[in-house]
Design an enzyme around this catalytic site. Structure first.
Site, PDB file in Angstrom:
ATOM      1  N   ASN A   9       3.737  28.242  27.126  1.00  0.00           N
ATOM      2  CA  ASN A   9       3.722  26.778  27.093  1.00  0.00           C
ATOM      3  C   ASN A   9       5.154  26.326  26.814  1.00  0.00           C
ATOM      4  O   ASN A   9       5.637  26.451  25.701  1.00  0.00           O
ATOM      5  CB  ASN A   9       2.760  26.317  25.988  1.00  0.00           C
ATOM      6  N   LYS A  11       6.346  23.436  26.766  1.00  0.00           N
ATOM      7  CA  LYS A  11       6.404  22.127  26.092  1.00  0.00           C
ATOM      8  C   LYS A  11       7.447  21.229  26.774  1.00  0.00           C
ATOM      9  O   LYS A  11       7.665  21.358  27.970  1.00  0.00           O
ATOM     10  CB  LYS A  11       6.667  22.315  24.596  1.00  0.00           C
ATOM     11  N   HIS A  96      -4.010  20.249  23.074  1.00  0.00           N
ATOM     12  CA  HIS A  96      -3.020  20.919  22.230  1.00  0.00           C
ATOM     13  C   HIS A  96      -2.844  20.126  20.934  1.00  0.00           C
ATOM     14  O   HIS A  96      -2.942  18.889  20.949  1.00  0.00           O
ATOM     15  CB  HIS A  96      -1.681  21.031  22.975  1.00  0.00           C
ATOM     16  N   GLU A  98      -0.337  19.261  19.391  1.00  0.00           N
ATOM     17  CA  GLU A  98       0.709  18.230  19.479  1.00  0.00           C
ATOM     18  C   GLU A  98       0.171  16.978  20.178  1.00  0.00           C
ATOM     19  O   GLU A  98       0.559  15.860  19.854  1.00  0.00           O
ATOM     20  CB  GLU A  98       1.944  18.810  20.197  1.00  0.00           C
ATOM     21  N   GLU A 168      -5.055  27.942  17.759  1.00  0.00           N
ATOM     22  CA  GLU A 168      -3.678  27.712  17.327  1.00  0.00           C
ATOM     23  C   GLU A 168      -3.681  26.984  15.984  1.00  0.00           C
ATOM     24  O   GLU A 168      -3.771  25.744  15.944  1.00  0.00           O
ATOM     25  CB  GLU A 168      -2.926  26.855  18.355  1.00  0.00           C
ATOM     26  N   GLY A 174       5.433  26.750  15.796  1.00  0.00           N
ATOM     27  CA  GLY A 174       6.858  26.429  15.712  1.00  0.00           C
ATOM     28  C   GLY A 174       7.438  26.582  14.322  1.00  0.00           C
ATOM     29  O   GLY A 174       8.544  26.128  14.051  1.00  0.00           O
ATOM     30  N   SER A 214       3.701  30.834  16.795  1.00  0.00           N
ATOM     31  CA  SER A 214       4.818  31.728  16.447  1.00  0.00           C
ATOM     32  C   SER A 214       4.619  33.172  16.918  1.00  0.00           C
ATOM     33  O   SER A 214       5.011  34.113  16.220  1.00  0.00           O
ATOM     34  CB  SER A 214       5.094  31.685  14.938  1.00  0.00           C
TER      35      SER A 214
END
Ligand code: 13P
Length: 252
Positions: A9, A11, A96, A98, A168, A174, A214
């Site tokens: 991904n 992003k 996701h 985010e 996730e 991250g 990560s």
């Protein structure tokens, strides 16, 4: 036997030129990919077309990072499943964290998007996962079960098996902190059990469940050899072709 799926991904990284160069570099390494692993890259919308062209003639799949649930209309700034399908895009990431946290996507929207993706023959990767606060409050399983239950609402068994679930944990994205392989596998098994409760054991045994958060070459082996983990959804480490290759090759 479930086939492993390792997805990158990207992003909101890489313009068209950078994306095409990275896709070319990953493609040049594809002779070294394990044949039993499906490899997918998900660039930004603006790079989908050129990356798709670049990947022509390889087995690497391409996916989008998001989509709207309507076919078309007055939704300024949005991209529809029809547009993705007609461009030859095969996968789409849905829900996701985010998107959920920064763009306020709720479970109802995620469910609509999943249904729309399936209706148009796109393969969805549904993201679920708890925040640090939820884990520290011991409600991580309840949180993930709710996300899974609401996401799959109204979706038949034939379609459910086409959905890949990516676990996730938000606190691992991250941050350089990964869930331990035990934590990741425990939640993957729990997600499988939740899917079995909604559908059947057979459906749950066929759904792919990835881990994301990560993932790097140094921890990929431990995570990807867990019994209920069928691959990884990789962010930062997928932006370097050699690091990504190393992760892919642990997914046997
Ligand atoms: P990182 O691998 O950068 O933690 O991102 C994970 C992720 O969000 C993939 O979708």
């Amino acid at each position: 036997m479930r086939k492993k799926l390792v997805a990158g991904n990207w992003k909101m990284n890489n313009d068209v030129v950078e994306s095409t160069a990275l896709a070319k570099s990953i493609k040049s390494l594809s002779g070294e990919f394990d044949a039993d692993v499906e490899v997918l890259i998900c660039p930004a919308f603006t790079s989908l077309y050129s990356v798709k062209q670049e990947l022509c003639g390889s087995n690497i799949k391409i996916g989008a990072q998001n989509m709207h649930y309507e076919d078309k209309g007055a939704y300024t700034g949005e991209v529809s499943p029809v547009m993705l399908k007609n461009m030859g895009i095969e996968y789409v990431i849905i829900g996701h964290s985010e998107r959920r946290q920064l763009f306020f996507e709720d479970d109802e929207t995620v469910n609509k998007k999943l249904k729309a993706a399936l209706k148009h023959g796109l393969k969805p990767i549904l993201c679920v996962g708890e925040t640090l606060e939820q884990r520290e409050g011991n409600v991580e399983k309840e949180t993930v079960r709710n996300q899974v239950t609401k996401a799959f609402e109204g979706i038949g068994a034939d379609d459910a098996v086409k959905i890949t679930v990516a676990y996730e944990p938000v606190w691992a994205i991250g941050t350089g902190k990964t869930a331990t392989s035990v934590q990741a596998n425990e939640m993957a098994a729990f997600i499988r059990k939740s899917i079995a409760k909604i559908y059947s054991l057979e459906v749950s045994e066929n759904v792919l469940i990835q881990y994301g958060g990560s993932v790097k070459k140094d921890n990929a082996n431990e995570i990807l050899t867990q019994s209920d983990i069928d691959g990884a959804l990789v962010g930062g480490a997928s932006l370097q072709s050699l690091e990504f290759l190393n992760i892919i090759n642990y997914a046997k």
